[in-house]
Motif scaffolding. Structure first.
Motif, PDB file in Angstrom:
ATOM      1  N   PHE A  39      -3.222   9.927   8.502  1.00 61.92           N
ATOM      2  CA  PHE A  39      -4.659   9.993   8.764  1.00 61.92           C
ATOM      3  C   PHE A  39      -5.135   8.724   9.462  1.00 61.92           C
ATOM      4  CE2 PHE A  39      -4.918  12.921   4.886  1.00 61.92           C
ATOM      5  CZ  PHE A  39      -4.897  14.061   5.671  1.00 61.92           C
ATOM      6  N   LYS A  40      -4.660   7.574   8.994  1.00 64.87           N
ATOM      7  CA  LYS A  40      -5.040   6.283   9.581  1.00 64.87           C
ATOM      8  C   LYS A  40      -4.568   6.201  11.029  1.00 64.87           C
ATOM      9  CE  LYS A  40      -6.553   1.993   9.109  1.00 64.87           C
ATOM     10  NZ  LYS A  40      -7.868   1.602   8.703  1.00 64.87           N
ATOM     11  N   ASN A  41      -3.397   6.744  11.290  1.00 62.03           N
ATOM     12  CA  ASN A  41      -2.845   6.719  12.636  1.00 62.03           C
ATOM     13  C   ASN A  41      -3.735   7.494  13.603  1.00 62.03           C
ATOM     14  OD1 ASN A  41      -0.952   5.986  14.569  1.00 62.03           O
ATOM     15  ND2 ASN A  41       0.300   7.797  14.212  1.00 62.03           N
ATOM     16  N   LEU A  42      -4.340   8.569  13.127  1.00 65.51           N
ATOM     17  CA  LEU A  42      -5.247   9.353  13.967  1.00 65.51           C
ATOM     18  C   LEU A  42      -6.507   8.558  14.311  1.00 65.51           C
ATOM     19  CD1 LEU A  42      -5.026  12.849  12.239  1.00 65.51           C
ATOM     20  CD2 LEU A  42      -4.034  12.170  14.434  1.00 65.51           C
ATOM     21  N   ALA A  43      -6.997   7.790  13.345  1.00 68.34           N
ATOM     22  CA  ALA A  43      -8.235   7.026  13.531  1.00 68.34           C
ATOM     23  C   ALA A  43      -7.983   5.675  14.192  1.00 68.34           C
ATOM     24  CB  ALA A  43      -8.919   6.819  12.182  1.00 68.34           C
ATOM     25  N   GLY A  44      -6.755   5.182  14.132  1.00 66.92           N
ATOM     26  CA  GLY A  44      -6.434   3.871  14.691  1.00 66.92           C
ATOM     27  C   GLY A  44      -6.542   2.787  13.638  1.00 66.92           C
ATOM     28  N   GLY A  45      -5.931   1.662  13.894  1.00 71.93           N
ATOM     29  CA  GLY A  45      -5.972   0.538  12.972  1.00 71.93           C
ATOM     30  C   GLY A  45      -4.623   0.281  12.341  1.00 71.93           C
ATOM     31  N   GLU A  46      -4.591  -0.743  11.516  1.00 72.82           N
ATOM     32  CA  GLU A  46      -3.342  -1.147  10.866  1.00 72.82           C
ATOM     33  C   GLU A  46      -2.930  -0.137   9.811  1.00 72.82           C
ATOM     34  OE1 GLU A  46      -1.301  -4.890   8.491  1.00 72.82           O
ATOM     35  OE2 GLU A  46      -3.462  -4.902   8.838  1.00 72.82           O
ATOM     36  N   LEU A  47      -1.652   0.150   9.762  1.00 73.20           N
ATOM     37  CA  LEU A  47      -1.083   1.016   8.732  1.00 73.20           C
ATOM     38  C   LEU A  47      -0.619   0.120   7.594  1.00 73.20           C
ATOM     39  CD1 LEU A  47       0.964   3.405  11.048  1.00 73.20           C
ATOM     40  CD2 LEU A  47      -1.357   3.702  10.186  1.00 73.20           C
ATOM     41  N   THR A  48      -1.541  -0.248   6.713  1.00 70.24           N
ATOM     42  CA  THR A  48      -1.268  -1.257   5.689  1.00 70.24           C
ATOM     43  C   THR A  48      -0.144  -0.864   4.745  1.00 70.24           C
ATOM     44  OG1 THR A  48      -3.065  -0.376   4.329  1.00 70.24           O
ATOM     45  CG2 THR A  48      -3.587  -2.247   5.760  1.00 70.24           C
ATOM     46  N   ALA A  49       0.021   0.420   4.469  1.00 70.40           N
ATOM     47  CA  ALA A  49       1.114   0.850   3.585  1.00 70.40           C
ATOM     48  C   ALA A  49       2.456   0.491   4.204  1.00 70.40           C
ATOM     49  CB  ALA A  49       1.029   2.347   3.318  1.00 70.40           C
ATOM     50  N   TYR A  50       2.573   0.649   5.513  1.00 76.49           N
ATOM     51  CA  TYR A  50       3.819   0.304   6.190  1.00 76.49           C
ATOM     52  C   TYR A  50       3.988  -1.207   6.313  1.00 76.49           C
ATOM     53  CZ  TYR A  50       4.540   5.196   7.238  1.00 76.49           C
ATOM     54  OH  TYR A  50       4.737   6.545   7.113  1.00 76.49           O
ATOM     55  N   THR A  51       2.900  -1.912   6.508  1.00 78.58           N
ATOM     56  CA  THR A  51       2.964  -3.374   6.541  1.00 78.58           C
ATOM     57  C   THR A  51       3.481  -3.903   5.211  1.00 78.58           C
ATOM     58  OG1 THR A  51       1.143  -3.484   8.122  1.00 78.58           O
ATOM     59  CG2 THR A  51       1.618  -5.487   6.881  1.00 78.58           C
ATOM     60  N   GLU A  52       2.962  -3.375   4.110  1.00 76.15           N
ATOM     61  CA  GLU A  52       3.414  -3.775   2.773  1.00 76.15           C
ATOM     62  C   GLU A  52       4.887  -3.425   2.574  1.00 76.15           C
ATOM     63  OE1 GLU A  52       0.778  -1.840   0.045  1.00 76.15           O
ATOM     64  OE2 GLU A  52      -0.960  -3.004   0.726  1.00 76.15           O
ATOM     65  N   LEU A  53       5.291  -2.239   3.012  1.00 72.56           N
ATOM     66  CA  LEU A  53       6.685  -1.804   2.870  1.00 72.56           C
ATOM     67  C   LEU A  53       7.619  -2.740   3.635  1.00 72.56           C
ATOM     68  CD1 LEU A  53       8.672   0.406   1.833  1.00 72.56           C
ATOM     69  CD2 LEU A  53       8.287   1.560   4.021  1.00 72.56           C
ATOM     70  N   LEU A  54       7.248  -3.116   4.851  1.00 66.79           N
ATOM     71  CA  LEU A  54       8.078  -4.024   5.640  1.00 66.79           C
ATOM     72  C   LEU A  54       8.124  -5.417   5.024  1.00 66.79           C
ATOM     73  CD1 LEU A  54       7.240  -2.969   9.294  1.00 66.79           C
ATOM     74  CD2 LEU A  54       9.439  -2.794   8.121  1.00 66.79           C
ATOM     75  N   THR A  55       7.006  -5.886   4.490  1.00 68.44           N
ATOM     76  CA  THR A  55       6.980  -7.198   3.842  1.00 68.44           C
ATOM     77  C   THR A  55       7.893  -7.213   2.628  1.00 68.44           C
ATOM     78  OG1 THR A  55       4.742  -7.646   4.627  1.00 68.44           O
ATOM     79  CG2 THR A  55       5.491  -8.907   2.717  1.00 68.44           C
ATOM     80  N   GLU A  56       7.812  -6.184   1.796  1.00 73.36           N
ATOM     81  CA  GLU A  56       8.683  -6.081   0.617  1.00 73.36           C
ATOM     82  C   GLU A  56      10.155  -6.011   1.046  1.00 73.36           C
ATOM     83  OE1 GLU A  56       7.290  -2.557  -1.334  1.00 73.36           O
ATOM     84  OE2 GLU A  56       5.379  -3.473  -1.896  1.00 73.36           O
ATOM     85  N   SER A  57      10.433  -5.244   2.079  1.00 74.88           N
ATOM     86  CA  SER A  57      11.803  -5.102   2.569  1.00 74.88           C
ATOM     87  C   SER A  57      12.335  -6.421   3.104  1.00 74.88           C
ATOM     88  CB  SER A  57      11.868  -4.038   3.673  1.00 74.88           C
ATOM     89  OG  SER A  57      11.493  -2.783   3.170  1.00 74.88           O
ATOM     90  N   ARG A  58      11.522  -7.136   3.877  1.00 77.22           N
ATOM     91  CA  ARG A  58      11.937  -8.423   4.435  1.00 77.22           C
ATOM     92  C   ARG A  58      12.225  -9.421   3.319  1.00 77.22           C
ATOM     93  NH1 ARG A  58       8.607  -8.333   8.232  1.00 77.22           N
ATOM     94  NH2 ARG A  58       6.850  -9.162   7.081  1.00 77.22           N
ATOM     95  N   ASN A  59      11.357  -9.473   2.311  1.00 78.40           N
ATOM     96  CA  ASN A  59      11.559 -10.392   1.187  1.00 78.40           C
ATOM     97  C   ASN A  59      12.843 -10.082   0.418  1.00 78.40           C
ATOM     98  OD1 ASN A  59       9.226 -11.787   1.811  1.00 78.40           O
ATOM     99  ND2 ASN A  59       7.961 -10.663   0.349  1.00 78.40           N
ATOM    100  N   ALA A  61      15.545  -8.527   1.625  1.00 75.20           N
ATOM    101  CA  ALA A  61      16.679  -8.865   2.491  1.00 75.20           C
ATOM    102  C   ALA A  61      16.924 -10.373   2.499  1.00 75.20           C
ATOM    103  CB  ALA A  61      16.441  -8.344   3.906  1.00 75.20           C
ATOM    104  N   ILE A  62      15.855 -11.165   2.537  1.00 74.57           N
ATOM    105  CA  ILE A  62      15.995 -12.630   2.499  1.00 74.57           C
ATOM    106  C   ILE A  62      16.603 -13.073   1.174  1.00 74.57           C
ATOM    107  CG2 ILE A  62      14.720 -14.818   2.396  1.00 74.57           C
ATOM    108  CD1 ILE A  62      12.749 -13.585   4.421  1.00 74.57           C
ATOM    109  N   THR A  63      16.118 -12.515   0.074  1.00 72.23           N
ATOM    110  CA  THR A  63      16.638 -12.861  -1.251  1.00 72.23           C
ATOM    111  C   THR A  63      18.136 -12.579  -1.333  1.00 72.23           C
ATOM    112  OG1 THR A  63      14.501 -12.457  -2.292  1.00 72.23           O
ATOM    113  CG2 THR A  63      16.439 -12.344  -3.724  1.00 72.23           C
ATOM    114  N   ARG A  64      18.566 -11.459  -0.805  1.00 75.57           N
ATOM    115  CA  ARG A  64      19.987 -11.112  -0.835  1.00 75.57           C
ATOM    116  C   ARG A  64      20.803 -12.008   0.088  1.00 75.57           C
ATOM    117  NH1 ARG A  64      19.422  -4.493  -1.310  1.00 75.57           N
ATOM    118  NH2 ARG A  64      18.559  -4.586  -3.416  1.00 75.57           N
ATOM    119  N   MET A  65      20.233 -12.384   1.240  1.00 77.80           N
ATOM    120  CA  MET A  65      20.920 -13.298   2.152  1.00 77.80           C
ATOM    121  C   MET A  65      21.098 -14.665   1.493  1.00 77.80           C
ATOM    122  SD  MET A  65      19.748 -14.672   5.911  1.00 77.80           S
ATOM    123  CE  MET A  65      18.401 -15.601   5.152  1.00 77.80           C
ATOM    124  N   ILE A  66      20.068 -15.152   0.814  1.00 80.33           N
ATOM    125  CA  ILE A  66      20.145 -16.437   0.116  1.00 80.33           C
ATOM    126  C   ILE A  66      21.214 -16.384  -0.973  1.00 80.33           C
ATOM    127  CG2 ILE A  66      18.892 -17.952  -1.482  1.00 80.33           C
ATOM    128  CD1 ILE A  66      16.369 -17.389   0.239  1.00 80.33           C
TER     129      ILE A  66
END
Length: 106
Positions: A39-59, A61-66
């Motif tokens: 729905f957000k994609n239709l209206a435009g703007g940031e897809l915050t759920a995906y931003t949160e998912l990528l942030t959690e994923s990046r963190n 991956a970093i923890t496992r690399m460390i």
């Protein structure tokens, strides 16, 4: 653990290079979040759920690399990079990698 995306660390010397270290995680979209993001994609703007998912994923991956670097006896990881890949419908991998090193102060 010192983490940097540069090849060197100002004020420190790389005494030993211990090799490639990496960490990854594969995450899938949550159906409820996916519908709301559609729905957000239709209206435009940031897809915050995906931003949160990528942030959690990046963190994660970093923890496992460390953890991998610590197993090798490193006190730093230099030249850190990230990449993503789609591994299945609705699921993606976040991959972090770099070079484990032992730093000594100059």
């Amino acid at each position: 653990m010192f983490i940097t995306n540069t090849e060197t660390v100002p004020g420190a010397r790389i005494a030993r290079s211990l090799g490639l270290v990496q960490g990854s995680t594969v995450r899938a979209k949550h159906l409820g979040r996916d519908i709301m993001s559609g729905f957000k994609n239709l209206a435009g703007g940031e897809l915050t759920a995906y931003t949160e998912l990528l942030t959690e994923s990046r963190n994660e991956a970093i923890t496992r690399m460390i953890a991998h670097a610590q197993q090798l006896g490193a006190n730093a990881v230099v030249n850190v990079r990230f990449t993503t890949a789609s591994v299945a419908a609705g699921a993606a991998e976040m991959y972090a990698y770099g070079t484990a090193v032992v730093l000594e102060n100059d």
